[in-house]
Design a protein around this motif. Structure first.
Motif, PDB file in Angstrom:
ATOM      1  N   VAL A   1       0.798  -1.167   0.174  1.00 39.49           N
ATOM      2  CA  VAL A   1       0.038  -0.068   0.008  1.00 39.49           C
ATOM      3  C   VAL A   1       0.839   1.300   0.008  1.00 39.49           C
ATOM      4  CG1 VAL A   1      -1.895   1.341   1.334  1.00 39.49           C
ATOM      5  CG2 VAL A   1      -1.839  -1.065   1.137  1.00 39.49           C
ATOM      6  N   THR A   2       0.657   2.182  -0.844  1.00 39.36           N
ATOM      7  CA  THR A   2       1.354   3.491  -0.884  1.00 39.36           C
ATOM      8  C   THR A   2       0.352   4.645  -1.048  1.00 39.36           C
ATOM      9  OG1 THR A   2       1.294   3.227  -3.515  1.00 39.36           O
ATOM     10  CG2 THR A   2       3.237   2.386  -2.066  1.00 39.36           C
ATOM     11  N   GLU A   3       1.011   5.831  -0.659  1.00 34.50           N
ATOM     12  CA  GLU A   3       0.098   7.163  -0.682  1.00 34.50           C
ATOM     13  C   GLU A   3      -0.434   7.125  -2.172  1.00 34.50           C
ATOM     14  OE1 GLU A   3       1.199   9.982   2.771  1.00 34.50           O
ATOM     15  OE2 GLU A   3       2.415  10.027   0.794  1.00 34.50           O
ATOM     16  N   LYS A   4      -1.663   7.761  -2.603  1.00 35.30           N
ATOM     17  CA  LYS A   4      -2.340   8.075  -3.734  1.00 35.30           C
ATOM     18  C   LYS A   4      -1.165   9.108  -4.161  1.00 35.30           C
ATOM     19  CE  LYS A   4      -6.201   9.792  -6.130  1.00 35.30           C
ATOM     20  NZ  LYS A   4      -7.734  10.276  -5.902  1.00 35.30           N
ATOM     21  N   GLY A   5      -0.809   8.384  -5.644  1.00 35.36           N
ATOM     22  CA  GLY A   5       0.049   9.651  -6.491  1.00 35.36           C
ATOM     23  C   GLY A   5       1.599   9.491  -5.966  1.00 35.36           C
ATOM     24  N   SER A   6       1.856   8.484  -5.127  1.00 34.81           N
ATOM     25  CA  SER A   6       3.318   8.386  -4.532  1.00 34.81           C
ATOM     26  C   SER A   6       3.761   6.957  -4.587  1.00 34.81           C
ATOM     27  CB  SER A   6       3.282   8.982  -3.319  1.00 34.81           C
ATOM     28  OG  SER A   6       4.631   8.579  -2.620  1.00 34.81           O
ATOM     29  N   ASN A   7       5.248   6.684  -4.608  1.00 32.25           N
ATOM     30  CA  ASN A   7       5.529   5.100  -4.494  1.00 32.25           C
ATOM     31  C   ASN A   7       6.212   5.050  -3.171  1.00 32.25           C
ATOM     32  OD1 ASN A   7       7.706   6.950  -4.731  1.00 32.25           O
ATOM     33  ND2 ASN A   7       8.801   5.805  -6.206  1.00 32.25           N
ATOM     34  N   GLN A   8       5.687   5.656  -2.210  1.00 32.07           N
ATOM     35  CA  GLN A   8       5.875   5.523  -0.730  1.00 32.07           C
ATOM     36  C   GLN A   8       4.763   5.319   0.198  1.00 32.07           C
ATOM     37  OE1 GLN A   8       8.608   8.920   0.374  1.00 32.07           O
ATOM     38  NE2 GLN A   8       6.534   9.941   0.576  1.00 32.07           N
ATOM     39  N   ILE A   9       5.050   4.823   1.260  1.00 31.46           N
ATOM     40  CA  ILE A   9       3.848   4.370   2.125  1.00 31.46           C
ATOM     41  C   ILE A   9       3.383   5.757   2.768  1.00 31.46           C
ATOM     42  CG2 ILE A   9       3.381   3.359   4.267  1.00 31.46           C
ATOM     43  CD1 ILE A   9       5.673   1.098   3.850  1.00 31.46           C
ATOM     44  N   CYS A  10       4.228   6.630   3.262  1.00 32.40           N
ATOM     45  CA  CYS A  10       3.735   8.025   3.745  1.00 32.40           C
ATOM     46  C   CYS A  10       5.114   8.919   3.818  1.00 32.40           C
ATOM     47  CB  CYS A  10       3.216   7.767   4.973  1.00 32.40           C
ATOM     48  SG  CYS A  10       4.163   7.382   6.420  1.00 32.40           S
ATOM     49  N   GLY A  11       4.736  10.171   3.836  1.00 31.75           N
ATOM     50  CA  GLY A  11       5.871  11.093   3.844  1.00 31.75           C
ATOM     51  C   GLY A  11       6.338  11.319   5.344  1.00 31.75           C
ATOM     52  N   LEU A  12       7.462  11.597   5.564  1.00 33.95           N
ATOM     53  CA  LEU A  12       8.071  11.874   7.021  1.00 33.95           C
ATOM     54  C   LEU A  12       8.689  13.139   6.974  1.00 33.95           C
ATOM     55  CD1 LEU A  12       9.176   8.309   8.054  1.00 33.95           C
ATOM     56  CD2 LEU A  12       7.150   9.324   8.778  1.00 33.95           C
ATOM     57  N   ALA A  13       8.639  13.788   8.382  1.00 33.09           N
ATOM     58  CA  ALA A  13       9.562  14.817   8.620  1.00 33.09           C
ATOM     59  C   ALA A  13      10.177  14.710   9.732  1.00 33.09           C
ATOM     60  CB  ALA A  13       8.618  16.017   8.500  1.00 33.09           C
ATOM     61  N   LEU A  14      11.467  14.983   9.921  1.00 26.85           N
ATOM     62  CA  LEU A  14      12.260  14.760  10.950  1.00 26.85           C
ATOM     63  C   LEU A  14      12.794  16.265  11.497  1.00 26.85           C
ATOM     64  CD1 LEU A  14      12.370  11.854   9.768  1.00 26.85           C
ATOM     65  CD2 LEU A  14      14.560  11.417  10.656  1.00 26.85           C
ATOM     66  N   ARG A  15      12.484  16.620  12.819  1.00 22.68           N
ATOM     67  CA  ARG A  15      12.802  17.864  13.239  1.00 22.68           C
ATOM     68  C   ARG A  15      14.354  17.670  13.745  1.00 22.68           C
ATOM     69  NH1 ARG A  15       9.740  21.185  17.832  1.00 22.68           N
ATOM     70  NH2 ARG A  15      10.628  19.659  19.103  1.00 22.68           N
ATOM     71  N   LYS A  16      15.151  18.612  13.208  1.00 23.66           N
ATOM     72  CA  LYS A  16      16.393  18.548  13.898  1.00 23.66           C
ATOM     73  C   LYS A  16      16.496  19.261  15.105  1.00 23.66           C
ATOM     74  CE  LYS A  16      18.562  20.178  10.581  1.00 23.66           C
ATOM     75  NZ  LYS A  16      19.882  20.757   9.501  1.00 23.66           N
ATOM     76  N   ASP A  17      17.839  19.255  15.812  1.00 25.19           N
ATOM     77  CA  ASP A  17      17.808  20.126  17.056  1.00 25.19           C
ATOM     78  C   ASP A  17      17.563  21.521  16.900  1.00 25.19           C
ATOM     79  OD1 ASP A  17      18.370  17.800  18.231  1.00 25.19           O
ATOM     80  OD2 ASP A  17      20.576  17.840  18.022  1.00 25.19           O
ATOM     81  N   ASP A  18      17.962  22.183  15.489  1.00 27.08           N
ATOM     82  CA  ASP A  18      17.901  23.479  15.535  1.00 27.08           C
ATOM     83  C   ASP A  18      16.524  24.064  14.921  1.00 27.08           C
ATOM     84  OD1 ASP A  18      17.660  22.417  13.000  1.00 27.08           O
ATOM     85  OD2 ASP A  18      19.424  23.828  12.018  1.00 27.08           O
ATOM     86  N   GLY A  19      15.389  23.058  14.822  1.00 23.63           N
ATOM     87  CA  GLY A  19      14.166  23.365  14.542  1.00 23.63           C
ATOM     88  C   GLY A  19      13.878  23.081  13.103  1.00 23.63           C
ATOM     89  N   GLU A  20      14.929  23.035  12.470  1.00 29.94           N
ATOM     90  CA  GLU A  20      14.504  22.910  11.131  1.00 29.94           C
ATOM     91  C   GLU A  20      14.040  21.417  10.755  1.00 29.94           C
ATOM     92  OE1 GLU A  20      16.932  23.090   6.716  1.00 29.94           O
ATOM     93  OE2 GLU A  20      17.752  24.008   8.369  1.00 29.94           O
ATOM     94  N   PHE A  21      13.416  21.057   9.635  1.00 29.94           N
ATOM     95  CA  PHE A  21      12.903  19.688   9.218  1.00 29.94           C
ATOM     96  C   PHE A  21      13.876  19.157   8.105  1.00 29.94           C
ATOM     97  CE2 PHE A  21       9.010  21.437  11.218  1.00 29.94           C
ATOM     98  CZ  PHE A  21       8.913  20.305  11.987  1.00 29.94           C
ATOM     99  N   VAL A  22      14.169  17.900   8.160  1.00 28.45           N
ATOM    100  CA  VAL A  22      14.426  17.041   7.324  1.00 28.45           C
ATOM    101  C   VAL A  22      13.391  15.986   6.824  1.00 28.45           C
ATOM    102  CG1 VAL A  22      16.156  15.317   6.791  1.00 28.45           C
ATOM    103  CG2 VAL A  22      16.782  16.802   8.349  1.00 28.45           C
ATOM    104  N   TYR A  23      13.129  16.332   5.315  1.00 26.38           N
ATOM    105  CA  TYR A  23      11.924  15.701   4.757  1.00 26.38           C
ATOM    106  C   TYR A  23      12.419  14.125   4.245  1.00 26.38           C
ATOM    107  CZ  TYR A  23       9.558  19.982   5.836  1.00 26.38           C
ATOM    108  OH  TYR A  23       9.273  20.872   6.533  1.00 26.38           O
ATOM    109  N   GLY A  24      11.571  13.212   4.407  1.00 22.75           N
ATOM    110  CA  GLY A  24      11.754  11.990   3.665  1.00 22.75           C
ATOM    111  C   GLY A  24      10.406  11.335   3.541  1.00 22.75           C
ATOM    112  N   GLY A  25      10.598   9.961   3.705  1.00 20.74           N
ATOM    113  CA  GLY A  25       9.370   9.095   3.683  1.00 20.74           C
ATOM    114  C   GLY A  25       9.715   7.587   4.055  1.00 20.74           C
ATOM    115  N   LEU A  26       8.731   6.979   4.487  1.00 20.02           N
ATOM    116  CA  LEU A  26       8.663   5.564   4.689  1.00 20.02           C
ATOM    117  C   LEU A  26       8.547   4.865   2.948  1.00 20.02           C
ATOM    118  CD1 LEU A  26       6.325   5.013   7.837  1.00 20.02           C
ATOM    119  CD2 LEU A  26       8.615   4.344   7.263  1.00 20.02           C
ATOM    120  N   ALA A  27       9.780   4.401   2.579  1.00 20.07           N
ATOM    121  CA  ALA A  27       9.758   4.041   1.300  1.00 20.07           C
ATOM    122  C   ALA A  27       9.078   2.617   1.185  1.00 20.07           C
ATOM    123  CB  ALA A  27      11.295   3.837   0.800  1.00 20.07           C
TER     124      ALA A  27
END
Length: 595
Positions: free
Chosen positions: A73-99
């Protein structure tokens, strides 16, 4: 840094299952939405085909040690299960996904759930990757910790130009919400009044809820297209994914129930795995700060174990790693396994072209096979601890049911060792070397020796006990047989004695008859003498005729014979009686000694 998707960041959650059979588990997965059996034998690689065959789900056959399953199962219009965002120590996000995600289950009662996370930014520093690995490894943190977020569907909002700022206003007043920067400008942020965004149901607070996808500027309005982001716990997600198995679950290396997870079908709160094992491939390029072998070792140690920079690499780590060729290290430990390389012009094509695919197929399969071995041995050790007694006397006096339980465990262990433990797995020597290196670090050989030695010793105790029981049984049977033979001999002696008494009575009768014959002969002799006297002497008697003389001779001979028979009978009777008394005394003495 290597290009996107050249990194391999996979996470494994080992567990044991109970309350269902392996076959029932396969049936549950076949019925579960999104899960399907993976045709692992179709993978192209150098690993022996029978290794893949052992992981193939084959209906109606019990030859496979386990089976591999894939979540589709993947998200509609995507080849991954869902998108993820990781918040770094400085508050900025690193984006990715559950592939992607998958599952291995085995007949020994062990399961391995795995998933891969991809990160979009190719320019992450070594420090940022170490921080990400440390956070992604830990699964038991509450969503409120604000480290990992799940990106939801896209939204659009219209913002007045004067209300979209690049710098957050100082002072009190209306709250401003951070909208993380453009996809092409990761470090850029915009600040928008909360009033524009507060009506969104997924809103969770300042600085954590939105990611800008597209910005369209007009004369007075700015259109912001963005993701809404929901806080999540990877541990809860893993638990919900594994719950489709519908069975009892115990996670390794540990689990906690410190999260608000929905109740399972038993009405009990689901437990959550504490952390994941890591399987990694990191190709470092020039400019990543890995400019020496020592720096590569340090990065490998932190990334492989999921340690933050608060942990310092111990000395002598190079001896703990396997270096198949220059600029490359394999490192395996209880926390994970991975390959860490420095890319240059000579090796770039292989390390960034072929190697990522090999890591996801051949080497990941080998690592899962070794984890299966390691955790099956642990599972058997737990089974011995929980099901067998610690009282040594139980193994010498235990019941037949207890002996059968021990034999069943030993049979399961021997079947596992026969079907699943290998010393050679590939046509390529390099892959065999990697396999044996990881097996050495997981101490599989030592665990096999320890487990089998203990079980074999218990089996020897059981055999000793059974041999002792057989000897005692044989002794009892021998004594019983001797008693029965003695009883039989006594009966035979009694019967012989009875027959002898009858013979003795007959002999006595014959003797009496003989005595009577003697008496009769004696009487006839007296009469003969009287007749001789009355006839005028012996000469006168002879004159009566030869027949008279013959009769007298016969009578005399009969008397003599009767006397001899009587004497013989008396002597024979007393001789037999004495022998019987002696034999009876001897038998009685022997019987007393046997008893």
């Amino acid at each position: 840094m290597a290009e996107k998707n050249k990194r391999v960041m996979r996470y494994i959650v080992p567990f044991s299952f109970s309350d269902v059979t392996y076959e029932q588990l396969c049936t549950n997965l076949e019925r579960a939405p999104g899960w399907e059996a993976e045709a692992v034998t179709e993978r192209a690689g150098d690993i022996y085909r029978y290794i893949y065959h052992a992981l193939e789900c084959q209906e109606g056959l019990a030859v496979s040690a386990g089976s591999a399953w894939k979540y589709t199962v993947t998200e509609k219009g995507s080849n991954q299960i869902c998108g993820l965002a990781l918040r770094k120590d400085d508050g900025e996000f690193v984006y990715g996904g559950l592939a992607e995600a998958g599952l291995y289950i085995f007949r020994t009662g062990i399961g391995l759930f795995w998933y891969e996370i991809s990160l979009e930014r190719p320019d992450l520093t070594v420090q940022e990757m170490i921080s990400c690995q440390s956070r992604l490894k830990e699964l038991n943190r509450r969503p409120s910790d604000g480290r990992i977020y799940r990106m939801k569907k896209n939204r659009m909002v219209q913002v007045d130009t004067q209300n979209l700022l690049l710098e957050k206003p100082e002072g009190k007043g209306e709250q401003w919400v951070t909208v993380c920067g453009d996809k092409d400008k990761p470090g850029c942020r915009y600040y928008v009044k909360q009033s524009y965004l507060s009506e969104i149901p997924e809103y969770h607070g300042e600085g954590i809820a939105y990611r800008l996808i597209e910005k369209t500027e007009g004369k007075e309005k700015v259109s912001l297209k963005y993701h809404s982001v929901q806080q999540m716990s990877l541990g809860v997600w893993v638990t919900e994914m594994i719950n489709v198995l519908d069975c009892g679950i115990q996670y390794y290396p540990g689990c906690k129930n410190n999260q608000k997870v929905r109740e399972n079908h038993h009405g009990q709160p689901d437990i959550v795995p504490e952390e994941a094992l890591l399987f990694s491939y990191f190709p470092f390029q020039e400019g990543d700060g890995i400019d020496s072998g020592e720096a590569l070792l340090d990065a490998a140690w932190h990334l492989n174990n999921g340690y933050s920079r608060n942990f310092l690499m111990p000395e002598g780590m190079e001896r703990q790693m396997y270096q198949p060729f220059k600029e490359a290290y394999w490192y395996a430990a209880s926390e994970g396994c991975g390959c860490y390389v420095r890319v240059n012009r000579e090796n770039e094509q292989f390390l960034q072209g072929n190697m990522p695919h090999r890591m996801r197929t051949d080497y990941f399969t080998l690592y899962m096979l070794l984890l299966y071995q390691a955790y099956s041995l642990l599972h058997f050790s737990e089974k011995i601890e929980y099901e067998l007694s610690a009282d040594a006397g139980m193994y010498l006096e235990s019941s037949e049911a207890y002996s059968q339980k021990l034999q069943l465990i030993q049979t399961e262990i021997n079947t596992f060792l026969l079907k699943s433990v290998h010393t050679s797995v590939s046509h390529v020597q390099y892959q065999n070397d990697v396999y044996n290196y990881i097996a050495e670090k997981l101490r599989i050989k030592e665990d096999v020796k320890s487990l089998t030695a203990g079980v074999d010793f218990l089996e020897e105790l059981q055999e000793t006990r059974e041999e002792k029981q057989r000897a005692e049984k044989e002794k009892k049977e021998t004594l019983q047989r001797l008693r029965e033979e003695e009883k039989k001999e006594r009966r035979e002696r009694e019967e012989a004695r009875h027959r002898q008494r009858e013979d003795d009575r007959l002999s006595i009768g014959v003797s009496i008859l003989s005595l009577l014959t003697v008496l009769s002969a004696f009487s006839d002799g007296i009469g003969f003498l009287d007749s001789v006297k009355n006839a005028g002497g012996f000469q006168a008697t002879l004159q009566q005729g030869p027949w008279y003389i013959a009769i007298m001779a016969v009578v005399a001979a009969a008397a003599i014979i009767a006397v001899l028979i009587f004497g013989y009978s008396v002597r024979r009777f007393w001789k037999k009686r004495k022998a019987e008394d002696t034999d009876h005394d001897q038998k009685t003495k022997e019987g007393s000694q046997n008893e």
